[in-house]
Design an enzyme around this catalytic site. Structure first.
Site, mmCIF file in Angstrom:
data_model
loop_
_atom_site.group_PDB
_atom_site.id
_atom_site.type_symbol
_atom_site.label_atom_id
_atom_site.label_comp_id
_atom_site.label_asym_id
_atom_site.label_seq_id
_atom_site.Cartn_x
_atom_site.Cartn_y
_atom_site.Cartn_z
ATOM 1 N N LYS A 130 -3.703 22.306 -31.474
ATOM 2 C CA LYS A 130 -5.094 21.792 -31.929
ATOM 3 C C LYS A 130 -5.990 22.595 -30.762
ATOM 4 O O LYS A 130 -5.777 22.129 -29.527
ATOM 5 C CB LYS A 130 -5.886 20.443 -32.285
ATOM 6 C CG LYS A 130 -7.473 20.457 -32.289
ATOM 7 C CD LYS A 130 -7.333 19.202 -32.729
ATOM 8 C CE LYS A 130 -8.720 19.309 -33.187
ATOM 9 N NZ LYS A 130 -9.499 17.926 -33.033
ATOM 10 N N LYS B 226 -3.590 18.692 -27.211
ATOM 11 C CA LYS B 226 -5.321 19.552 -27.859
ATOM 12 C C LYS B 226 -5.694 19.484 -26.524
ATOM 13 O O LYS B 226 -6.203 19.231 -25.179
ATOM 14 C CB LYS B 226 -6.158 17.851 -27.944
ATOM 15 C CG LYS B 226 -7.439 17.761 -29.014
ATOM 16 C CD LYS B 226 -7.830 17.097 -29.274
ATOM 17 C CE LYS B 226 -9.689 17.458 -29.666
ATOM 18 N NZ LYS B 226 -9.683 15.852 -30.529
ATOM 19 N N SER C 147 -12.622 24.085 -36.298
ATOM 20 C CA SER C 147 -13.718 24.079 -37.514
ATOM 21 C C SER C 147 -14.340 25.842 -36.401
ATOM 22 O O SER C 147 -14.939 26.760 -37.383
ATOM 23 C CB SER C 147 -15.231 23.370 -36.548
ATOM 24 O OG SER C 147 -14.951 22.845 -35.379
HETATM 25 C C1 PBG Z 1 -12.660 14.464 -32.455
HETATM 26 C C2 PBG Z 1 -12.101 14.887 -33.335
HETATM 27 C C3 PBG Z 1 -12.745 16.584 -33.150
HETATM 28 C C4 PBG Z 1 -11.722 17.678 -33.916
HETATM 29 C C5 PBG Z 1 -11.033 16.633 -34.379
HETATM 30 N N1 PBG Z 1 -10.728 15.605 -33.597
HETATM 31 C C6 PBG Z 1 -13.428 17.288 -31.790
HETATM 32 C C7 PBG Z 1 -13.679 16.704 -30.358
HETATM 33 O O1 PBG Z 1 -12.346 16.303 -30.201
HETATM 34 O O2 PBG Z 1 -14.717 17.126 -30.186
HETATM 35 C C8 PBG Z 1 -11.840 18.988 -33.591
HETATM 36 C C9 PBG Z 1 -11.844 19.652 -35.275
HETATM 37 C C10 PBG Z 1 -12.825 20.868 -35.273
HETATM 38 O O3 PBG Z 1 -13.483 21.257 -34.339
HETATM 39 O O4 PBG Z 1 -12.679 21.566 -36.303
HETATM 40 N N2 PBG Z 1 -12.445 14.207 -31.547
#
Ligand code: PBG
Length: 319
Positions: free
Chosen positions: A244, A191, A270
């Site tokens: 991701k 991630k 998102s």
């Molecule tokens: C929580 C999380 C996030 C997302 C999924 N789980 C946000 C982040 O890490 O700031 C992002 C998902 C998206 O942008 O659709 N840690």
């Protein structure tokens, strides 16, 4: 071979089907709540009753599963809302699992603290010599407790997204100790610290109050490190891995697919959704074609399943 659709279909190398799509849902307190997220047209904060309706519609379309996030009533330093027995996602899981939708959907629960901490970070924050630091090891206990609580409430899969080192092993041990050895872990192994999470932080109200997530999420420039993260998570007991974001990291998905045999999913996050929606609103891109092309690219890169805010729209088209 490109002359007619039947010919093209015959030689198509990559296919999309609704069962490979996972729909994220944002659960909030209340009843009858369906509040659209300004930066994500078509995506809503849903109270549990509304989420059940959404899940039933998703199941009827043949969607593969759901990924649940929660907006708690209150936030604190210990992220109580993440692991409380009556937390918002725990309530949602009980309702969803007793609905008819649950029969055909894999109900996944995101495991993280950022939606539940007052500071919005994914772990415990300590002040060290005037600087704030997100503490890795002291966060593991709360993450494990959260995973156990979600699995007990009915999650079919727990999906840690916090990016603390060692959390997969901590979660596996805690699940096994509670006779939840059948609950699989989908680890967000690779991630990246990404600008494309911006709209999610509005949807989940989880923007960090200070600093950013670069001390625990990965540097977008690193492919080899992503492979190492996946290796470590699999060794700790992850059953599946999630990559991701998706579209800016298709090469990383491809590299992971070639190197590992575990099931791999990708999260079309998102910002990827919002930028396409913005272009649709302007009339700059053809919605259906651009949506499907973005999803096919992720499958072609090697992802078996895709977490996407387009799940319902795409499933409607794919039939
Ligand atoms: C929580 C999380 C996030 C997302 C999924 N789980 C946000 C982040 O890490 O700031 C992002 C998902 C998206 O942008 O659709 N840690």
């Amino acid at each position: 071979m490109r002359r007619t659709e039947p010919l093209r279909a015959l030689v198509r190398e990559t296919r999309l089907e609704p069962g490979a799509l996972i729909l994220p849902l944002f659960l909030c307190p209340g009843e009858g709540v369906r509040k659209e997220i300004a930066s994500m047209p078509g995506v809503f904060n849903l109270s549990v009753d509304e989420a059940v309706k959404e899940a039933e519609a998703a199941a009827a379309l043949g969607i593969g599963g759901l990924l649940l996030f929660g907006l708690p009533e209150t936030k604190d330093e210990e992220a109580t809302g993440a692991w409380a027995d009556d937390g918002i996602v725990q309530q949602g899981l009980r309702a969803l699992k007793s609905s008819s939708a649950a029969k055909s959907l894999v109900v996944m629960a995101d495991v993280c603290l950022c939606e539940y901490t007052s500071h919005g970070h994914c772990g415990i924050v300590k002040r060290k010599g005037g600087e704030y630091e997100v503490e890795n090891d002291s966060s593991l206990g709360l993450l494990a407790k959260t995973a156990v609580s979600l699995a007990k409430a009915g999650a079919d899969v727990v999906a840690p997204s916090d990016m603390m080192d060692g959390r997969v092993a901590a979660i596996r041990d805690a699940l096994d100790a509670e006779e939840l050895e059948q609950t699989p872990i989908l680890s967000y192994a690779a991630k990246f610290a990404s600008a494309f999470y911006g709209p999610f932080r509005e949807a989940a109200d989880s923007a960090p109050q200070f600093g950013d997530r670069r001390s625990y999420q990965m540097d977008g420039a690193n492919v080899r490190e992503a492979m190492r993260e996946i290796d470590l998570d699999l060794a700790e007991g992850a059953d599946m891995i999630l990559m991701k974001p998706a579209m800016p990291y298709l090469d990383v998905i491809r590299a992971a697919r070639e190197q590992f045999t575990a099931p791999i999913g990708a999260y079309q996050v998102s910002g990827e959704y919002s930028m396409l929606q913005a272009a649709f609103a302007k009339g700059w891109l053809e919605p259906q074609r651009a949506m499907l092309e973005s999803l096919v690219s992720i499958r072609r890169a090697g992802a078996g399943f895709i977490v996407t805010y387009f799940a319902v729209e795409a499933a409607k088209v794919l039939g």
